[in-house]
Design a protein around this motif. Structure first.
Motif, PDB file in Angstrom:
ATOM      1  N   VAL A  61    -115.322  18.141  31.537  1.00  0.00           N
ATOM      2  CA  VAL A  61    -114.719  19.309  31.685  1.00  0.00           C
ATOM      3  C   VAL A  61    -114.575  20.142  30.516  1.00  0.00           C
ATOM      4  N   LEU A  62    -114.005  19.448  29.408  1.00  0.00           N
ATOM      5  CA  LEU A  62    -113.887  20.081  28.163  1.00  0.00           C
ATOM      6  C   LEU A  62    -115.156  20.326  27.408  1.00  0.00           C
ATOM      7  N   SER A  63    -116.244  19.574  27.594  1.00  0.00           N
ATOM      8  CA  SER A  63    -117.217  19.787  27.128  1.00  0.00           C
ATOM      9  C   SER A  63    -118.152  21.094  27.471  1.00  0.00           C
ATOM     10  N   LYS A  64    -117.902  21.292  28.669  1.00  0.00           N
ATOM     11  CA  LYS A  64    -118.497  22.417  29.369  1.00  0.00           C
ATOM     12  C   LYS A  64    -117.784  24.000  28.831  1.00  0.00           C
ATOM     13  N   GLY A  68    -116.547  23.068  21.341  1.00  0.00           N
ATOM     14  CA  GLY A  68    -116.503  22.059  20.209  1.00  0.00           C
ATOM     15  C   GLY A  68    -116.032  20.671  20.611  1.00  0.00           C
ATOM     16  N   TYR A  69    -115.446  20.548  22.124  1.00  0.00           N
ATOM     17  CA  TYR A  69    -115.515  19.227  22.693  1.00  0.00           C
ATOM     18  C   TYR A  69    -116.494  18.372  23.290  1.00  0.00           C
ATOM     19  N   ILE A 125    -108.954  26.949  32.149  1.00  0.00           N
ATOM     20  CA  ILE A 125    -108.456  26.399  30.880  1.00  0.00           C
ATOM     21  C   ILE A 125    -108.448  27.421  29.613  1.00  0.00           C
ATOM     22  N   MET A 126    -107.598  27.708  28.898  1.00  0.00           N
ATOM     23  CA  MET A 126    -107.568  28.608  27.835  1.00  0.00           C
ATOM     24  C   MET A 126    -107.027  27.820  26.530  1.00  0.00           C
TER      25      MET A 126
END
Length: 218
Positions: A61-64, A68-69, A125-126
């Motif tokens: 989820v973070l990589s999308k 930079g994750y 997410i923000m």
């Protein structure tokens, strides 16, 4: 995970083979968020009465987000903003080459020192603070402000990421500290109290649990 309401029979929320842990209620008692898995671990939510289980935060989820994750980024700590279904969290990056299976404390992981917000209802997410600008945090009881430990200071941040007090407390990076500062808000949210533990060097090492208690009006 189970939910027990008084003497009523417990309600099973999740399957016992999922490695679920660290459940936290929203203030209204409607939502439960929890961590699933070991290495890496992901953040899920579910209705307190069961149903509508959903993935909130994971490496994929973070990589999308294109911030930079990557796949081995994971949630580090999290807390509900009082009176809402919004959740503040920060992240770390797993170093699989250094991480042993029993290293549940993530001592081989690298903290990103960031600050993000996820809406449990919408999953949106923000990011409030870029990597290197955030870190450990404490939310005021009224949910208006966040005390955030940065690399060399503690700052007060609003929910939109705007810095309210940039250098509330300066943390000397050259000083040896026995642990992270402990940040607590007074009940009315008008002051933040910080315990700063400092290691004092003596002949045979360091004396732990020595430090200062600092109180600042907002």
């Amino acid at each position: 995970l189970y939910l027990q309401d008084g003497s009523d029979p417990p309600i099973q929320l999740t399957d016992d083979a999922q490695q679920d842990k660290n459940p936290v209620f929203s203030d209204d008692g409607e939502k439960v968020v929890f961590l699933r898995g070991d290495i890496p671990q992901d953040l899920y939510s579910i209705n307190a009465v069961g149903g509508q289980e959903q993935l909130l935060v994971s490496g994929s989820v973070l990589s999308k987000l294109d911030l930079g994750y990557y796949e081995l980024s994971e949630i580090q700590s999290f807390a509900f903003i009082p009176g809402t279904h919004q959740l503040l969290f920060n992240t770390c990056d797993i170093r699989f080459d250094d991480l042993k299976p029993e290293d549940c404390l993530r001592q081989a992981s690298k903290s990103n020192n960031d600050l993000l917000l996820v809406d449990v209802d919408t999953k949106k997410i923000m990011r409030l603070l870029e990597p290197g600008q955030g870190g450990n945090f404490a939310i005021s009881p009224d949910g208006k402000f966040i005390a955030v430990q940065g690399p060399a200071q503690i700052a007060i941040v609003e929910l939109d990421g705007e810095i309210h007090h940039r250098d509330l407390i300066y943390i000397d990076p050259r000083q040896r500290y026995e642990g992270d500062p402990v940040m607590n808000w007074t009940e009315d949210g008008s002051e933040v109290i910080v315990t700063l533990p400092v290691g004092l060097e003596v002949a045979h090492g360091f004396i732990p649990d020595v430090g200062s208690v600092l109180r600042y009006p907002i």
